[in-house]
Design a protein around this motif. Structure first.
Motif, mmCIF file in Angstrom:
data_model
loop_
_atom_site.group_PDB
_atom_site.id
_atom_site.type_symbol
_atom_site.label_atom_id
_atom_site.label_comp_id
_atom_site.label_asym_id
_atom_site.label_seq_id
_atom_site.Cartn_x
_atom_site.Cartn_y
_atom_site.Cartn_z
ATOM 1 N N THR A 140 0.797 -1.228 0.000
ATOM 2 C CA THR A 140 0.000 0.000 0.000
ATOM 3 C C THR A 140 0.829 1.277 0.000
ATOM 4 N N GLN A 141 2.152 1.183 0.094
ATOM 5 C CA GLN A 141 2.962 2.367 0.345
ATOM 6 C C GLN A 141 3.580 3.001 -0.902
ATOM 7 N N TRP A 142 3.476 2.351 -2.069
ATOM 8 C CA TRP A 142 3.987 3.026 -3.268
ATOM 9 C C TRP A 142 3.092 4.233 -3.557
ATOM 10 N N PRO A 143 3.668 5.411 -3.851
ATOM 11 C CA PRO A 143 2.897 6.658 -3.870
ATOM 12 C C PRO A 143 2.117 6.931 -5.154
ATOM 13 N N SER A 144 1.673 5.896 -5.855
ATOM 14 C CA SER A 144 0.873 6.109 -7.057
ATOM 15 C C SER A 144 0.314 4.761 -7.490
ATOM 16 N N ALA A 301 10.520 -6.161 3.982
ATOM 17 C CA ALA A 301 9.259 -5.434 3.931
ATOM 18 C C ALA A 301 8.074 -6.399 3.952
ATOM 19 N N GLN A 302 6.963 -5.920 4.468
ATOM 20 C CA GLN A 302 5.788 -6.773 4.670
ATOM 21 C C GLN A 302 5.244 -7.357 3.371
ATOM 22 N N ALA A 303 5.181 -6.551 2.307
ATOM 23 C CA ALA A 303 4.486 -6.956 1.083
ATOM 24 C C ALA A 303 5.420 -7.391 -0.034
ATOM 25 N N SER A 304 6.698 -7.388 0.216
ATOM 26 C CA SER A 304 7.663 -7.728 -0.830
ATOM 27 C C SER A 304 7.707 -9.227 -1.095
ATOM 28 N N GLY A 337 2.953 -2.262 4.935
ATOM 29 C CA GLY A 337 2.532 -1.963 3.570
ATOM 30 C C GLY A 337 3.637 -1.758 2.570
ATOM 31 N N ASN A 338 4.890 -1.985 2.962
ATOM 32 C CA ASN A 338 6.005 -1.705 2.052
ATOM 33 C C ASN A 338 6.309 -2.858 1.113
#
Length: 369
Positions: A140-144, A301-304, A337-338
């Motif tokens: 969720t953390q990518w800014p786009s 990271a959690q989502a990697s 979310g990373n």
């Protein structure tokens, strides 16, 4: 003086640019070119009461198809990790590894390769929608949107670099250049490496053990003896690197000398990983003898996609006798979310703050000991 400003910090610093390493290579006509040198950008924070100076500088090592620019400004235009660590009083060295970015490539060095945008958006930026590993939906953390045509993704992909297709040659040249940088600095440093750049953490510490104070591996290439990612497949014959590392007993032929075993995944959503066989005598795991005093932090990271297998890399490091190895899953520290590019994402300062806390904690432990 140059100034970098974000909502919660402002950092004045001086800047120096130079090259290290490389050698003159003759051609058939007896002329020479310089090859294997590495571009370095040094950022020195101005001293102030709010940003006390730190005893050890940080060398930032980028991943495959990337460059030192990754640490300066994030794709959304916000200040990157260089600004954050400068604000915390750290002197920073940003490198473009040999044959990449502002470090020249010569045709005689070999073929270059590049990854398509479709693979990049799947693995790094739009994995919530496109990723197929179990943790991908948590990104969720990518800014786009992270997709082709989005201005932030386009800016990110515009900064991608071709890399030398021969991983052994690439790692050997980077090892020499980073060792030359440590020699020039002249005092111990902290190494922070991302993804494929993490191979240099082990390789440089192997040849300059006394000059490497701490190691922070942001999702290092893995798992052991194998590579998962954009170019998955057989990789890392020396366990955690393609280029040779110093083991005891020595490794002359990795295929013959390592006794590999498959280690079952420790939990759901994780992958089985390769490791060394456990036993006595010749079956005892080979030891990374120049890393026995290393202090290492592996960050996942959690989502990697790395959430599936970084445990295997940590296990391998410990099994091979690397000094003190900690493994942080960011969600367990409240940073959620990373994806793989955690240091470029919305909450990158929160990730950086955790790394600074680890550095400070490690220094405090050392002072007590």
């Amino acid at each position: 003086m140059e100034s970098n400003t974000e909502a919660n910090f402002s950092t004045l610093h001086r800047r120096e640019v130079f090259y290290v390493g490389g050698e003159y290579v003759p051609d058939d006509a007896g002329n020479h070119t310089r090859q294997g040198q590495m571009y370095v950008e040094r950022l020195i924070p101005a001293e102030s009461d709010s940003s006390p100076s730190r005893p050890f500088p940080i060398i930032f090592i980028h991943g495959a198809t990337r460059s030192g620019a990754d640490w300066l400004t994030k794709p959304d235009g916000q200040p990157g990790w260089a600004s954050y660590f400068l604000s915390q009083g750290f002197e920073c060295y940003l490198v473009d590894l040999p044959f990449c970015g502002r470090s020249p490539w010569h045709p005689s060095n070999g073929a270059m390769l590049a990854h398509p945008a479709e693979a990049i958006q799947t693995m790094f930026t739009a994995s919530r929608d496109l990723g197929t590993w179990p943790q991908a939906k948590l990104h969720t953390q990518w800014p786009s949107t992270g997709r082709i045509g989005d201005p932030i993704f386009d800016q990110f992909f515009a900064s991608a670099q071709p890399i030398l297709s021969d991983p052994v040659a690439r790692e050997k040249a980077s090892q020499k250049a980073c060792a030359a940088l440590l020699d020039r600095i002249g005092k111990p440093a902290i190494l922070i490496g991302h993804s494929a750049g993490s191979s240099m953490l082990w390789l440089v510490a192997d040849v300059r053990p006394a000059a490497v104070k701490m190691i922070v591996a942001l999702e290092p290439t893995g798992p052991p003896f194998y590579k998962v990612g954009i170019a998955s497949g057989s990789s890392a014959p020396y366990g955690i690197a393609n280029a040779p590392l110093t083991y005891a007993p020595p490794v002359a032929d990795p295929d013959a000398d390592f006794t590999r075993v498959l280690v079952p995944a420790p939990g759901p959503g994780m992958m089985d990983c390769m490791g060394q066989a456990e036993g006595e005598g010749e079956m005892r795991p080979r030891q990374l003898v120049n890393l026995t005093h290393a202090r290492v932090l592996v960050v996942t990271a959690q989502a990697s996609y790395h959430a599936q297998y970084d445990w295997g890399t940590v296990r391998y490091l410990r099994q091979a006798g690397v000094g003190r190895v900690e493994h942080w899953r960011l969600e367990e520290r409240g940073v959620c979310g990373n994806g793989h590019m955690m240091f470029m994402e919305r909450n990158s300062d929160a990730v950086a703050a955790e790394v600074v806390r680890w550095i400070e904690k490690d220094q405090a432990v050392e002072a007590v000991v």
